[in-house]
Design an enzyme around this catalytic site. Structure first.
Site, PDB file in Angstrom:
ATOM      1  CG  ASN A 210       0.004  -0.076   2.580  1.00 23.30           C
ATOM      2  OD1 ASN A 210       0.694   0.853   2.812  1.00 23.30           O
ATOM      3  ND2 ASN A 210      -0.455  -1.217   3.195  1.00 23.30           N
ATOM      4  CG  ASP A 279      -6.706  -5.307   6.081  1.00 22.82           C
ATOM      5  OD1 ASP A 279      -6.163  -5.144   7.293  1.00 22.82           O
ATOM      6  OD2 ASP A 279      -7.258  -4.291   5.643  1.00 22.82           O
ATOM      7  CE  LYS A 289       9.266 -12.072 -13.680  1.00 21.29           C
ATOM      8  NZ  LYS A 289      10.069 -11.685 -14.806  1.00 21.29           N
ATOM      9  N   PRO A 307      -2.692 -11.832  10.432  1.00 23.69           N
ATOM     10  CG  PRO A 307      -0.657 -12.265  11.420  1.00 23.69           C
ATOM     11  CD  PRO A 307      -1.132 -12.371  10.086  1.00 23.69           C
ATOM     12  CG  ASP A 308      -5.652  -6.663  14.294  1.00 19.56           C
ATOM     13  OD1 ASP A 308      -4.904  -6.071  14.942  1.00 19.56           O
ATOM     14  OD2 ASP A 308      -6.831  -6.232  14.001  1.00 19.56           O
TER      15      ASP A 308
HETATM   16  O1  C5P Z   1      -8.449  -3.088  11.445  1.00 18.23           O
HETATM   17  P1  C5P Z   1      -7.888  -1.828  10.920  1.00 18.23           P
HETATM   18  O2  C5P Z   1      -6.767  -2.428  10.025  1.00 18.23           O
HETATM   19  O3  C5P Z   1      -8.733  -0.830  10.535  1.00 18.23           O
HETATM   20  O4  C5P Z   1      -7.033  -1.250  12.081  1.00 18.23           O
HETATM   21  C1  C5P Z   1      -5.901  -0.524  12.335  1.00 18.23           C
HETATM   22  C2  C5P Z   1      -5.220  -0.302  13.330  1.00 18.23           C
HETATM   23  O5  C5P Z   1      -4.690  -1.743  13.511  1.00 18.23           O
HETATM   24  C3  C5P Z   1      -3.825   0.483  12.813  1.00 18.23           C
HETATM   25  O6  C5P Z   1      -3.460   0.863  14.097  1.00 18.23           O
HETATM   26  C4  C5P Z   1      -2.913  -0.758  12.272  1.00 18.23           C
HETATM   27  O7  C5P Z   1      -1.685  -0.553  12.600  1.00 18.23           O
HETATM   28  C5  C5P Z   1      -3.453  -2.047  13.129  1.00 18.23           C
HETATM   29  N1  C5P Z   1      -3.307  -3.205  12.434  1.00 18.23           N
HETATM   30  C6  C5P Z   1      -2.679  -4.144  12.632  1.00 18.23           C
HETATM   31  N2  C5P Z   1      -2.416  -5.395  12.052  1.00 18.23           N
HETATM   32  C7  C5P Z   1      -3.298  -5.515  11.041  1.00 18.23           C
HETATM   33  C8  C5P Z   1      -4.264  -4.766  11.027  1.00 18.23           C
HETATM   34  C9  C5P Z   1      -4.103  -3.474  11.182  1.00 18.23           C
HETATM   35  O8  C5P Z   1      -1.868  -3.919  13.977  1.00 18.23           O
HETATM   36  N3  C5P Z   1      -3.045  -6.730  10.440  1.00 18.23           N
END
Ligand code: C5P
Length: 401
Positions: A210, A279, A289, A307-308
């Site tokens: 991004n 995401d 490749k 993962p978040d």
């Molecule tokens: O869920 P969203 O992407 O909108 O959340 C944004 C916040 O979560 C930001 O602080 C981003 O750095 C963090 N984030 C994260 N890991 C992800 C997605 C978002 O730490 N996979």
């Protein structure tokens, strides 16, 4: 991390044999990351040359009050405002007398009247001059006015006498200056910050990513460092220079960022997730490749969710204060408040990315701070000014019980 990083120090040197130690003092201050402007009285220039101090400080030496050339650069009032600390070392009996009288007949005495910065002085003189009642009266006056006096030390003097009157050693004076900044907002704290984009490999040469520039996260790292924190910056690829005096961990993918965050999570007092984490990532990065196929064949990439990182940190390192960002294109506050609860963080910094003048890649940003106790809208600010405000707000978040 040195507390003196980027701090503005005026070192004023008066005429005395201890002036030779001031060269070492400048060297130590510069080594600690301070910015130093040297002011010399005419007496001081009899003991040590301005050229030496210019070379060590990297700035021209200020000697005269009414010098049109100097005033056209950094004038005396500007210099007085620039200072975070003014140190007079060595401070002669003469300068103590003139300051006690509130004189403003040269650059040094004028600066002392004009500055709001703390004034430290390191007296150095013959022991009889130090003990003279006039000097002792002046000392009392200056202490009562808030001057901080360090030393003098006892010992053998250049004139052959033994007694009180030696200037403190440069190391001790650097410590005295350091103490002025002890009240930094984050001294003793460790702040972990994620920044920049992540890259999710498709094959050895292609990736999904991004437009995040990393500017906000890097600015936060600088502010937290300047407030005395130990900073660990975990960054995806950006065009920015890693900030000085910050532990820098370069990563590529979201999974790398998660691993790096978990590795340092135990030492974090604050975790600030400023990264724009992808995401999704391709289910499998091809080892070779990918070849272009016939024109009528498209390519379908199968993606899986990353993962978040922030939510995982909240779960696994719940002792820390967690702060996240929310980039939204509509219903900023509502979405931000949802995120605050869903991720279990103490603050969400929400910004409207539908406005191209702020947010991603721009130098300015305007955000709302969302916490459990309410919403605060900040004005449009440069990212560095904003970072300073954010670090102030973050340092005010109450500690977890
Ligand atoms: O869920 P969203 O992407 O909108 O959340 C944004 C916040 O979560 C930001 O602080 C981003 O750095 C963090 N984030 C994260 N890991 C992800 C997605 C978002 O730490 N996979």
């Amino acid at each position: 991390m040195s507390r003196l990083h980027n701090k503005h120090i005026i070192l004023a040197i008066t005429g005395g044999i201890a002036a030779y130690k001031s060269a070492e003092l400048v060297r130590l201050l510069i080594k600690a990351g301070a910015q130093v402007q040297v002011v010399m009285t005419s007496g001081a220039t009899e003991f040590i040359t301005p050229l030496t101090l210019q070379a060590l400080s990297g700035n021209p030496v200020h000697q005269h009050l009414l010098n049109p050339q100097a005033e056209a650069g950094m004038g005396h009032i500007q210099l007085a405002r620039w200072a975070d600390v003014l140190l007079i070392a060595p401070a002669s009996a003469n300068v103590m007398a003139r300051l006690a009288q509130g004189q403003a007949d040269d650059l040094l005495t004028t600066l002392c009247l004009a500055t709001h910065a703390p004034i430290l002085m390191a007296p150095a003189m013959n022991q009889a001059m130090w003990h003279d009642l006039a000097t002792q009266d002046n000392l009392k006056t200056l202490l009562a006015r808030g001057f901080q006096v360090h030393g003098p030390a006892d010992g053998e003097q250049a004139c052959g006498d033994i007694g009180a009157g030696r200037m403190l050693e440069p190391n001790a004076l650097v410590s005295a200056i350091n103490e002025q900044f002890e009240q930094s907002l984050l001294s003793g704290k460790t702040v972990v910050i994620t920044a920049g984009p992540t890259r999710e490999a498709i094959d050895p040469v292609r990736y999904l990513s991004n437009h995040s520039s990393g500017k906000m996260g890097y600015a936060l790292a600088c502010s937290a460092r300047d407030q005395g924190a130990k900073v660990i910056l975990i960054s995806g690829p950006t065009h920015l220079q890693p900030p000085e005096d910050v532990t820098f961990i370069a990563i590529e993918s979201a999974q790398d960022m998660l691993e790096a965050s978990l590795n340092v999570g135990a030492v974090a007092d604050y975790f600030i997730a400023a990264a724009a984490v992808a995401d999704y990532r391709p289910i499998m990065a091809s080892e070779q490749k990918l070849k272009k196929r016939d024109a009528d064949h498209g390519l379908t990439l199968e993606l899986t969710q990353n993962p978040d990182i922030l939510a995982t940190m909240v779960q696994q390192h719940s002792h820390a204060i967690h702060v996240g960002f929310a980039a939204e294109t509509e219903a900023l506050i509502r979405h931000g408040q949802n995120k605050l609860e869903r991720k279990g963080v103490q603050m969400i910094i929400a910004n409207d990315v539908s406005n191209t003048h702020i947010g991603f890649n721009s130098d300015d940003n305007q955000v709302s701070l969302i916490t459990a106790s309410g919403v605060e809208n900040l004005p449009l600010l440069s990212k560095q000014q904003l970072a300073n405000q954010l670090i102030l707000a973050i340092s005010n978040i109450p500690n977890k019980a």
